[in-house]
Scaffold this motif. Structure first.
Motif, short mmCIF file in Angstrom:
data_model
loop_
_atom_site.label_atom_id
_atom_site.label_comp_id
_atom_site.label_asym_id
_atom_site.label_seq_id
_atom_site.Cartn_x
_atom_site.Cartn_y
_atom_site.Cartn_z
N MET A 1 0.71 -1.25 -0.03
CA MET A 1 -0.38 0.20 -0.07
C MET A 1 0.84 1.35 0.27
SD MET A 1 -2.48 -1.46 2.99
CE MET A 1 -3.65 0.39 2.70
N ALA A 2 1.90 0.97 0.68
CA ALA A 2 2.64 2.02 0.30
C ALA A 2 3.34 2.53 -0.37
CB ALA A 2 3.93 1.89 1.82
N ASN A 3 3.57 1.85 -1.19
CA ASN A 3 4.34 1.72 -3.22
C ASN A 3 3.29 2.07 -3.62
OD1 ASN A 3 7.04 0.61 -2.62
ND2 ASN A 3 6.40 -1.20 -2.79
N ALA A 4 1.31 1.07 -3.63
CA ALA A 4 1.59 2.36 -4.57
C ALA A 4 0.65 3.42 -4.69
CB ALA A 4 -0.42 1.27 -3.76
N GLU A 5 1.30 3.85 -3.11
CA GLU A 5 0.55 5.06 -3.10
C GLU A 5 2.01 6.50 -3.80
OE1 GLU A 5 0.95 6.54 1.36
OE2 GLU A 5 -1.10 5.24 1.86
N ARG A 6 2.96 5.41 -4.11
CA ARG A 6 3.28 6.92 -5.19
C ARG A 6 3.14 7.05 -6.58
NH1 ARG A 6 8.88 3.29 -5.66
NH2 ARG A 6 9.50 6.11 -6.61
N LEU A 7 2.01 5.97 -6.76
CA LEU A 7 1.26 5.93 -8.18
C LEU A 7 0.92 7.22 -8.76
CD1 LEU A 7 -0.13 2.35 -8.71
CD2 LEU A 7 2.69 3.62 -9.15
N THR B 1 4.35 7.46 -12.61
CA THR B 1 2.77 7.41 -13.32
C THR B 1 1.85 6.78 -12.42
OG1 THR B 1 3.04 5.82 -14.67
CG2 THR B 1 4.24 8.39 -15.65
N PRO B 2 0.69 6.55 -13.39
CA PRO B 2 -0.59 6.16 -13.00
C PRO B 2 -0.38 4.03 -13.06
CG PRO B 2 -1.33 7.84 -13.56
CD PRO B 2 -0.21 7.91 -14.27
N VAL B 3 0.81 4.04 -13.88
CA VAL B 3 1.21 2.61 -14.33
C VAL B 3 2.72 2.42 -13.48
CG1 VAL B 3 -0.42 3.04 -16.19
CG2 VAL B 3 1.85 2.92 -16.58
N GLY B 4 3.37 3.40 -12.83
CA GLY B 4 4.97 3.25 -12.26
C GLY B 4 6.03 3.40 -12.95
N ALA B 5 5.73 3.96 -14.39
CA ALA B 5 7.20 4.87 -14.63
C ALA B 5 7.71 6.41 -14.12
CB ALA B 5 6.39 4.81 -15.84
N GLU C 1 -7.58 -7.29 -13.74
CA GLU C 1 -7.78 -6.79 -14.89
C GLU C 1 -6.51 -6.72 -16.25
OE1 GLU C 1 -10.50 -4.01 -15.76
OE2 GLU C 1 -9.88 -4.09 -17.71
N ALA C 2 -5.17 -4.96 -15.11
CA ALA C 2 -4.07 -5.29 -15.77
C ALA C 2 -3.27 -4.39 -15.01
CB ALA C 2 -4.21 -4.49 -17.55
N LEU C 3 -1.10 -4.76 -15.69
CA LEU C 3 -0.35 -4.30 -14.89
C LEU C 3 -0.24 -4.97 -13.55
CD1 LEU C 3 -0.90 -0.68 -16.24
CD2 LEU C 3 0.82 -2.42 -16.59
N ALA C 4 0.00 -5.97 -13.87
CA ALA C 4 0.38 -6.65 -12.34
C ALA C 4 1.27 -6.05 -11.07
CB ALA C 4 0.75 -8.35 -12.32
N PHE C 5 2.28 -5.41 -11.28
CA PHE C 5 3.74 -5.39 -11.05
C PHE C 5 3.81 -4.01 -11.17
CE2 PHE C 5 3.67 -9.74 -10.47
CZ PHE C 5 4.03 -10.28 -9.62
N PRO C 6 3.44 -2.77 -10.84
CA PRO C 6 3.94 -1.31 -11.93
C PRO C 6 5.18 -0.88 -11.10
CG PRO C 6 1.71 -1.09 -10.25
CD PRO C 6 1.79 -3.08 -11.04
N ILE C 7 4.92 -1.05 -9.55
CA ILE C 7 6.92 -0.63 -9.02
C ILE C 7 6.71 -2.64 -9.04
CG2 ILE C 7 7.30 0.22 -7.37
CD1 ILE C 7 5.33 1.72 -6.87
#
Length: 451
Positions: A31-37, A42-46, A152-158
């Motif tokens: 969840m902490a990682n997800a907050e960086r999106l 970017t919303p997909v981890g770039a 649905e999509a993009l299993a590991f954005p980080i």
């Protein structure tokens, strides 16, 4: 319309208190990682920011939506410079070994026109939401060959491993449901070719109009492929149920044989089996630059780098072009290609001991903004560079889908090459408005198609 939110379902387990605590800790970190999106990522981890040199800009939301899919927003731009055999060594740090080998193989004709970089990738908000969910919840199972709590999509954005990067390519957003007509062209060493016209239908479970709950467990997507020209290749149809975990449940495939008028199970449609109508120029898992189970390779995350890759290929997708304009001896006509500097994830895949595949090693370069494989170098069992794959990125602005407008696989040894996904003479090519029932992806359905 009964459209459900897709997700991988797994059996209920009795968990020890220690395991519950461990999972809770992992969830908190996720969840902490997800907050960086959507913040520094970017919303997909770039990486949202540009590079320090200013040659890669910051991501500002991508290319705005437009109903005019094929109009070129960069038509007035000229190349910043052109990489040739004469100066390729000056850019070797931003090229793959396979790209450098193309200059050596075709010193008089292969060039890479380099244009200003535009970070055009954009996807629907629900895909950004799914990526956020996955960043906090998705994990690997069965030695990395399946996913738990995937949506649905993009299993590991980080991502933290090479295998997680590859899973992002496998699970990236491709529109959800579509029908496409394109040509796949094996080009001979002398430049001669005969286009093979193919019709495909593809749907991810959450986009089916109707289905039974039990029919989507462990399914990534459904796929039907039919060759419609030339006549000597027509009549055979391929059906695939692509599974998320191909170890516990291998890919389910069937073929309809026009000569026998029978549907047969096709368990060998995987790995290095020859691809459909390719004249032996690619393996089954070369389609989409890579697809299928990752279990035969060890995956090493080398890191990120800046690299010249095919991008924003609106010029190559121009509807006024004919295939004769595009397909030249040895490689695509460089007049219609476009390369840009982008950040990519570099992943090395080496064949596991005791496993079999015609490729002993593969080097993947995955675009950070789309999670699409952009360049893949393929080595044979002796460690010799054999084939070079390049995918020419295209942003489908009418539906916010980044995908390809051409996939190339160059054989450095034979001088032949294969091109897929060309649609210049096929009308609109991709139709993302199509919606299907589960019944459209059954053995009975392809039997009816054959008749």
């Amino acid at each position: 319309m009964n459209v459900r939110t897709p997700g991988f379902k797994y059996p209920k387990l009795l968990l020890s208190s220690a395991l519950v605590l461990a999972l809770s800790t992992l969830s908190t970190a996720g969840m902490a990682n997800a907050e960086r999106l959507g913040q520094d990522l970017t919303p997909v981890g770039a990486e949202r920011a540009g590079n320090t040199d200013g040659t890669i800009p910051a991501w500002d939301g991508g290319l705005s939506s437009s109903s005019d899919r094929y109009s070129n927003p960069f038509a007035d731009e000229q190349p910043l410079f052109v990489i040739t055999a004469a100066n390729a060594a000056d850019y070797s740090a931003q090229l793959s070994p396979g790209q450098l080998a193309m200059f050596q193989r075709y010193p008089d004709s292969f060039t890479m026109p380099v244009y200003p970089t535009h970070r055009t990738a954009a996807m629907p908000q629900k895909i950004y939401d799914a990526a956020s969910h996955n960043a906090a919840n998705t994990s690997l199972t069965d030695d990395g060959n399946g996913l738990i709590n995937f949506q649905e999509a993009l299993a590991f954005p980080i991502p933290e491993t090479g295998l997680e990067v590859i899973w992002n390519h496998l699970t990236r957003f491709r529109g959800g449901s579509l029908e496409r007509t394109f040509v796949q062209v094996p080009v001979q060493a002398n430049g001669s070719f005969t286009p093979v016209k193919i019709n495909e239908k593809m749907a991810f479970p959450g986009y089916l109009k109707s289905t039974g709950e039990d029919r989507t467990d462990n399914i990534l997507f459904y796929f039907v492929q039919e060759v419609t020209a030339p006549s000597r290749l027509t009549g055979n149809i391929l059906l695939v149920h692509e599974t998320l975990n191909q170890i516990t449940q291998p890919r389910q495939a069937w073929t309809y044989n026009a000569g026998q008028r029978r549907v047969r199970l096709a368990p060998n449609i995987a790995y290095d089996a020859p691809g459909t109508a390719t004249d032996g120029q690619r393996t089954t898992d070369n389609l989409d630059l890579f697809n299928g189970a990752p279990d035969r390779y060890n995956w090493e995350l080398v890191g990120k780098k800046e690299m010249y890759i095919p991008y924003n290929s609106f010029k190559l997708a121009d509807r006024s072009l004919k295939y004769n304009d595009i397909l030249h001896t040895g490689h695509l006509n460089p007049e219609h290609t476009r390369y840009e500097l982008h950040r990519v994830w570099h992943v090395e895949a080496t064949l596991k001991e005791g496993q079999r595949h015609i490729y002993g090693k593969r080097s993947f370069y995955i675009d950070e903004d789309t999670w699409q494989a952009a360049v893949v170098d393929h080595y044979d069992g002796r460690g010799e560079l054999w084939r070079v794959g390049e995918a020419h990125h295209f942003q489908y602005r009418d539906v916010d889908v980044p995908w390809y407008t051409a996939e190339t696989l160059y054989d450095l040894q034979s001088g032949r090459y294969l091109v897929g996904s060309l649609t210049n003479e096929e009308g609109n090519g991709f139709d993302f408005t199509q919606r299907f029932d589960y019944a459209d992806f059954t053995p009975q359905a392809i039997r009816r198609m054959g008749r």
